[in-house]
Scaffold this motif. Structure first.
Motif, PDB file in Angstrom:
ATOM      1  N   LEU A  10       0.830  -1.209   0.000  1.00 23.81           N
ATOM      2  CA  LEU A  10       0.000   0.000   0.000  1.00 23.81           C
ATOM      3  C   LEU A  10       0.860   1.254   0.000  1.00 23.81           C
ATOM      4  O   LEU A  10       0.582   2.213  -0.725  1.00 23.81           O
ATOM      5  N   ARG A  11       1.901   1.245   0.808  1.00 23.78           N
ATOM      6  CA  ARG A  11       2.780   2.413   0.894  1.00 23.78           C
ATOM      7  C   ARG A  11       3.457   2.680  -0.441  1.00 23.78           C
ATOM      8  O   ARG A  11       3.478   3.823  -0.927  1.00 23.78           O
ATOM      9  N   ILE A  12       3.979   1.638  -1.055  1.00 22.52           N
ATOM     10  CA  ILE A  12       4.658   1.795  -2.344  1.00 22.52           C
ATOM     11  C   ILE A  12       3.662   2.207  -3.421  1.00 22.52           C
ATOM     12  O   ILE A  12       3.945   3.094  -4.232  1.00 22.52           O
ATOM     13  N   GLU A  13       2.491   1.582  -3.412  1.00 20.12           N
ATOM     14  CA  GLU A  13       1.447   1.909  -4.390  1.00 20.12           C
ATOM     15  C   GLU A  13       1.031   3.375  -4.286  1.00 20.12           C
ATOM     16  O   GLU A  13       0.795   4.042  -5.298  1.00 20.12           O
ATOM     17  N   LYS A  14       0.951   3.878  -3.072  1.00 20.47           N
ATOM     18  CA  LYS A  14       0.566   5.276  -2.857  1.00 20.47           C
ATOM     19  C   LYS A  14       1.739   6.224  -3.109  1.00 20.47           C
ATOM     20  O   LYS A  14       1.555   7.422  -3.245  1.00 20.47           O
ATOM     21  N   GLY A  15       2.950   5.677  -3.146  1.00 21.39           N
ATOM     22  CA  GLY A  15       4.132   6.489  -3.418  1.00 21.39           C
ATOM     23  C   GLY A  15       4.554   7.361  -2.259  1.00 21.39           C
ATOM     24  O   GLY A  15       4.978   8.506  -2.451  1.00 21.39           O
ATOM     25  N   VAL A  16       4.423   6.819  -1.056  1.00 20.51           N
ATOM     26  CA  VAL A  16       4.814   7.579   0.135  1.00 20.51           C
ATOM     27  C   VAL A  16       5.911   6.845   0.888  1.00 20.51           C
ATOM     28  O   VAL A  16       6.088   5.645   0.751  1.00 20.51           O
ATOM     29  N   GLU A  20       6.337   9.575   5.876  1.00 23.98           N
ATOM     30  CA  GLU A  20       5.037  10.185   5.573  1.00 23.98           C
ATOM     31  C   GLU A  20       3.885   9.378   6.166  1.00 23.98           C
ATOM     32  O   GLU A  20       2.914   9.950   6.678  1.00 23.98           O
ATOM     33  N   VAL A  21       3.982   8.061   6.106  1.00 24.15           N
ATOM     34  CA  VAL A  21       2.947   7.212   6.705  1.00 24.15           C
ATOM     35  C   VAL A  21       2.914   7.443   8.216  1.00 24.15           C
ATOM     36  O   VAL A  21       1.846   7.627   8.800  1.00 24.15           O
ATOM     37  N   ALA A  22       4.078   7.448   8.828  1.00 26.69           N
ATOM     38  CA  ALA A  22       4.157   7.649  10.275  1.00 26.69           C
ATOM     39  C   ALA A  22       3.523   8.978  10.686  1.00 26.69           C
ATOM     40  O   ALA A  22       2.701   9.020  11.604  1.00 26.69           O
ATOM     41  N   PHE A  54      -4.689   5.065   4.418  1.00 30.73           N
ATOM     42  CA  PHE A  54      -4.676   4.468   3.082  1.00 30.73           C
ATOM     43  C   PHE A  54      -6.069   4.355   2.462  1.00 30.73           C
ATOM     44  O   PHE A  54      -6.211   3.906   1.328  1.00 30.73           O
ATOM     45  N   ASN A  55      -7.093   4.755   3.234  1.00 31.71           N
ATOM     46  CA  ASN A  55      -8.477   4.695   2.763  1.00 31.71           C
ATOM     47  C   ASN A  55      -8.870   3.267   2.359  1.00 31.71           C
ATOM     48  O   ASN A  55      -9.400   3.028   1.276  1.00 31.71           O
ATOM     49  N   VAL A  56      -8.565   2.330   3.241  1.00 30.13           N
ATOM     50  CA  VAL A  56      -8.939   0.926   3.056  1.00 30.13           C
ATOM     51  C   VAL A  56      -9.581   0.441   4.355  1.00 30.13           C
ATOM     52  O   VAL A  56      -9.509   1.118   5.381  1.00 30.13           O
ATOM     53  N   LEU A  61      -6.492  -4.556   5.358  1.00 33.62           N
ATOM     54  CA  LEU A  61      -5.141  -4.487   5.935  1.00 33.62           C
ATOM     55  C   LEU A  61      -4.728  -5.810   6.577  1.00 33.62           C
ATOM     56  O   LEU A  61      -3.571  -6.195   6.514  1.00 33.62           O
ATOM     57  N   LEU A  62      -5.688  -6.496   7.170  1.00 34.48           N
ATOM     58  CA  LEU A  62      -5.395  -7.749   7.852  1.00 34.48           C
ATOM     59  C   LEU A  62      -5.409  -8.955   6.911  1.00 34.48           C
ATOM     60  O   LEU A  62      -5.184 -10.082   7.340  1.00 34.48           O
ATOM     61  N   GLY A  63      -5.690  -8.703   5.636  1.00 36.53           N
ATOM     62  CA  GLY A  63      -5.676  -9.795   4.662  1.00 36.53           C
ATOM     63  C   GLY A  63      -6.899 -10.676   4.716  1.00 36.53           C
ATOM     64  O   GLY A  63      -6.863 -11.822   4.262  1.00 36.53           O
TER      65      GLY A  63
END
Length: 119
Positions: A10-16, A20-22, A54-56, A61-63
């Motif tokens: 998710l982080r890579i997909e969002k490009g952050v 930035e996530v923290a 991440f708007n999910v 997130l837990l799969g």
């Protein structure tokens, strides 16, 4: 897919970045790094913050569900015995008439717990 893999994807997909996530979640960079490496398990509040960021959903997130909101097959299989899973597969392959016949038969065996309208 594990929580740590989903988080990193998710982080890579969002490009952050982890920084930035923290900041966006009110967490430390060390926490995000440890979560992505699987060295730390997320708390409920951490999952909630990451889901908002991440708007999910937390389930995603837990799969537990896929991108479309459908349950992940492995999760469903863990909830049933192999016999129950096989029965479910057989039931899903029945025609509508056969499903109605099955419900009628089940209703004769235990009418207090079987509902006819579940076809």
């Amino acid at each position: 897919m594990s929580f740590r893999e989903i988080l990193k994807d998710l982080r890579i997909e969002k490009g952050v970045t982890q920084i930035e996530v923290a900041k966006g979640c009110g967490l430390t960079t060390t926490c995000i790094c440890a979560l992505e490496q699987g060295r730390r398990n997320p708390t409920g509040s951490t999952i909630a913050a990451l889901a908002r960021f991440f708007n999910v959903s937390a389930d995603y997130l837990l799969g537990l569900i896929d991108d479309f909101g459908a349950p992940i097959a492995d999760v469903m299989n863990d909830m049933h015995t192999s016999e129950e899973t096989r029965l479910l597969e057989v039931y899903r392959n029945l025609s509508p008439d056969m499903k109605q016949t099955l419900w009628s038969l089940l209703n004769t065996w235990n009418p207090s717990t079987v509902r006819k309208d579940k076809v």
